[in-house]
Design a protein around this motif. Structure first.
Motif, PDB file in Angstrom:
ATOM      1  N   ASP A 107      59.339 -46.218 -51.133  1.00 34.17           N
ATOM      2  CA  ASP A 107      58.570 -46.410 -50.091  1.00 34.17           C
ATOM      3  C   ASP A 107      57.935 -47.669 -49.789  1.00 34.17           C
ATOM      4  O   ASP A 107      57.591 -48.305 -48.716  1.00 34.17           O
ATOM      5  N   ILE A 161      60.415 -40.192 -46.880  1.00 34.19           N
ATOM      6  CA  ILE A 161      59.745 -39.568 -45.746  1.00 34.19           C
ATOM      7  C   ILE A 161      59.081 -38.340 -46.001  1.00 34.19           C
ATOM      8  O   ILE A 161      57.684 -38.130 -45.670  1.00 34.19           O
ATOM      9  N   ASP A 162      59.389 -37.601 -46.938  1.00 34.06           N
ATOM     10  CA  ASP A 162      58.860 -36.170 -47.630  1.00 34.06           C
ATOM     11  C   ASP A 162      57.355 -36.827 -48.451  1.00 34.06           C
ATOM     12  O   ASP A 162      56.565 -36.172 -48.045  1.00 34.06           O
ATOM     13  N   ARG A 208      55.853 -39.492 -47.407  1.00 29.15           N
ATOM     14  CA  ARG A 208      54.782 -39.919 -46.543  1.00 29.15           C
ATOM     15  C   ARG A 208      54.231 -38.790 -45.746  1.00 29.15           C
ATOM     16  O   ARG A 208      52.951 -38.838 -45.311  1.00 29.15           O
ATOM     17  N   LEU A 209      54.926 -37.853 -45.557  1.00 32.28           N
ATOM     18  CA  LEU A 209      54.403 -36.659 -45.074  1.00 32.28           C
ATOM     19  C   LEU A 209      53.547 -35.864 -45.653  1.00 32.28           C
ATOM     20  O   LEU A 209      52.400 -35.748 -45.022  1.00 32.28           O
ATOM     21  N   VAL A 266      54.833 -46.521 -40.418  1.00 28.66           N
ATOM     22  CA  VAL A 266      55.343 -45.370 -39.753  1.00 28.66           C
ATOM     23  C   VAL A 266      56.058 -46.013 -38.209  1.00 28.66           C
ATOM     24  O   VAL A 266      57.521 -45.735 -38.139  1.00 28.66           O
ATOM     25  N   LEU A 305      59.211 -48.284 -39.266  1.00 26.91           N
ATOM     26  CA  LEU A 305      60.530 -47.443 -39.829  1.00 26.91           C
ATOM     27  C   LEU A 305      61.218 -46.576 -38.530  1.00 26.91           C
ATOM     28  O   LEU A 305      62.309 -46.596 -38.472  1.00 26.91           O
ATOM     29  N   ALA A 357      67.633 -39.440 -39.553  1.00 24.67           N
ATOM     30  CA  ALA A 357      66.631 -39.162 -40.261  1.00 24.67           C
ATOM     31  C   ALA A 357      65.489 -39.686 -39.265  1.00 24.67           C
ATOM     32  O   ALA A 357      64.280 -39.610 -39.309  1.00 24.67           O
ATOM     33  N   ASP A 395      62.989 -37.090 -38.685  1.00 23.40           N
ATOM     34  CA  ASP A 395      62.200 -36.823 -39.678  1.00 23.40           C
ATOM     35  C   ASP A 395      61.068 -37.727 -39.800  1.00 23.40           C
ATOM     36  O   ASP A 395      59.721 -37.244 -39.983  1.00 23.40           O
ATOM     37  N   SER A 396      61.528 -39.054 -39.584  1.00 26.72           N
ATOM     38  CA  SER A 396      60.492 -40.115 -39.536  1.00 26.72           C
ATOM     39  C   SER A 396      59.412 -39.818 -38.257  1.00 26.72           C
ATOM     40  O   SER A 396      58.167 -40.041 -38.752  1.00 26.72           O
ATOM     41  N   VAL A 455      56.092 -37.743 -39.012  1.00 26.69           N
ATOM     42  CA  VAL A 455      54.732 -38.256 -39.575  1.00 26.69           C
ATOM     43  C   VAL A 455      53.852 -38.643 -38.509  1.00 26.69           C
ATOM     44  O   VAL A 455      52.477 -38.255 -38.174  1.00 26.69           O
TER      45      VAL A 455
END
Lengths: 192, 192
Positions: A15, A57-58, A60-61, A102, A105, A116, A119-120, A123
């Motif tokens: 991260d 990503i998980d 960060r979520l 955020v 990325l 992804a 997914d990103s 956030v």
């Protein structure tokens, strides 16, 4: 150290490296090195950089959700939105060095046309939904989502120029300007 | 093909690859391949990717200056600023795929703490100076630079979220909002 703890350390190191140096610029070996693991031990947890990306990503979520939950403590919706805007001040040193975690990325993943990216963007979607709910609470039901995106948009613009010019005065001025804008969005109370 | 022509082809190919795939993600070999040159011929022109980066930034500075010069033809300063804002519409397909070329390169170079960050920010500085001159012509001498940075900031924010959400409606709405904001900045004429 337990396997779960080792995995957590890998994801946190990734991260940080993805944020500070970039996703593409960070190699599998860089991450292994930063947590001081042998390749074998590392491969036990992750086989590819994309797997690590998913876990980052998980993380960060989850961190974003926890932060939003904590902000619910703030007295009023307007105060909560100001709290969001103040991230730019709180994290200004990091932002001037590396931009927004955020946004940068998402930009990298967009260029890679990476699966992804979606997914990103979740956030961003968390912030968007949360900001939208604050604007609804402020009486802006009809355009809450537009206002939420406007706040996100400004935050991203400030972060990008802050990293390009490394100018703290600019950040502080735009943060004040954004707070004034938020204040101007609150419908005046006709009664009371 | 002359050596100058070959060099120009390399720089243009690198400009496109850096934008579409990212600076870090683009290798020396990718650039050589995209112009169909042997390694030997390629090395004759450039020894390192950083040398190519310098040439790409010079090309972008020259292209930006040429664009700004062309915009001077527009009837009024307000029209020129609207012309700048409309880049977001004209280039929307590319922006939704790859973000803004200037902002995303600056973000990458910031993360690398690359010496060329300063040079890449000169492209922003060209826009900033030019926008500032338009606001001066509109009668906002005292805060022209702040207004110029505000326009740049919004453009960057729109580009980042456009790439994250790939949402054209969002771009169009924010472009209209920014034009309304510009119109509101023009002091009303007291006399004539």
């Amino acid at each position: 150290m337990s396997a779960i703890e080792t995995r957590r350390q890998i994801v946190e190191a990734a991260d940080k490296l993805f944020y500070e140096n970039g996703f593409v610029a960070t190699s599998f070996a860089d991450i292994a090195k930063s947590v001081g693991l042998s390749r074998g031990n590392f491969y036990y947890h992750f086989k590819t950089k994309d797997e690590i990306l998913g876990a980052v990503i998980d993380l960060r979520l989850a961190n974003t959700q926890a932060m939003l939950d904590a902000w619910q403590e703030a007295a009023s919706p307007a105060e909560r939105i100001r709290g969001f805007i103040d991230i730019l001040i709180v994290n200004r040193v990091q932002i001037m060095k590396h931009g927004c975690p955020v946004g940068t990325l998402a930009n990298e993943l967009a260029k890679l046309d990476h699966v992804a990216l979606r997914d990103s963007a979740r956030v961003f979607a968390l912030f968007r939904g949360w900001l939208g709910r604050q604007f609804i609470a402020l009486g802006r039901e009809s355009d809450a989502d537009e206002l939420a995106l406007h706040v996100l948009m400004r935050s991203q613009g400030i972060a990008t120029l802050a990293a390009a010019f490394r100018d703290e005065t600019f950040i502080r001025r735009e943060v004040e300007d954004m707070k004034d804008w938020v204040a101007a969005q609150i419908p005046s109370r006709k009664s009371r």
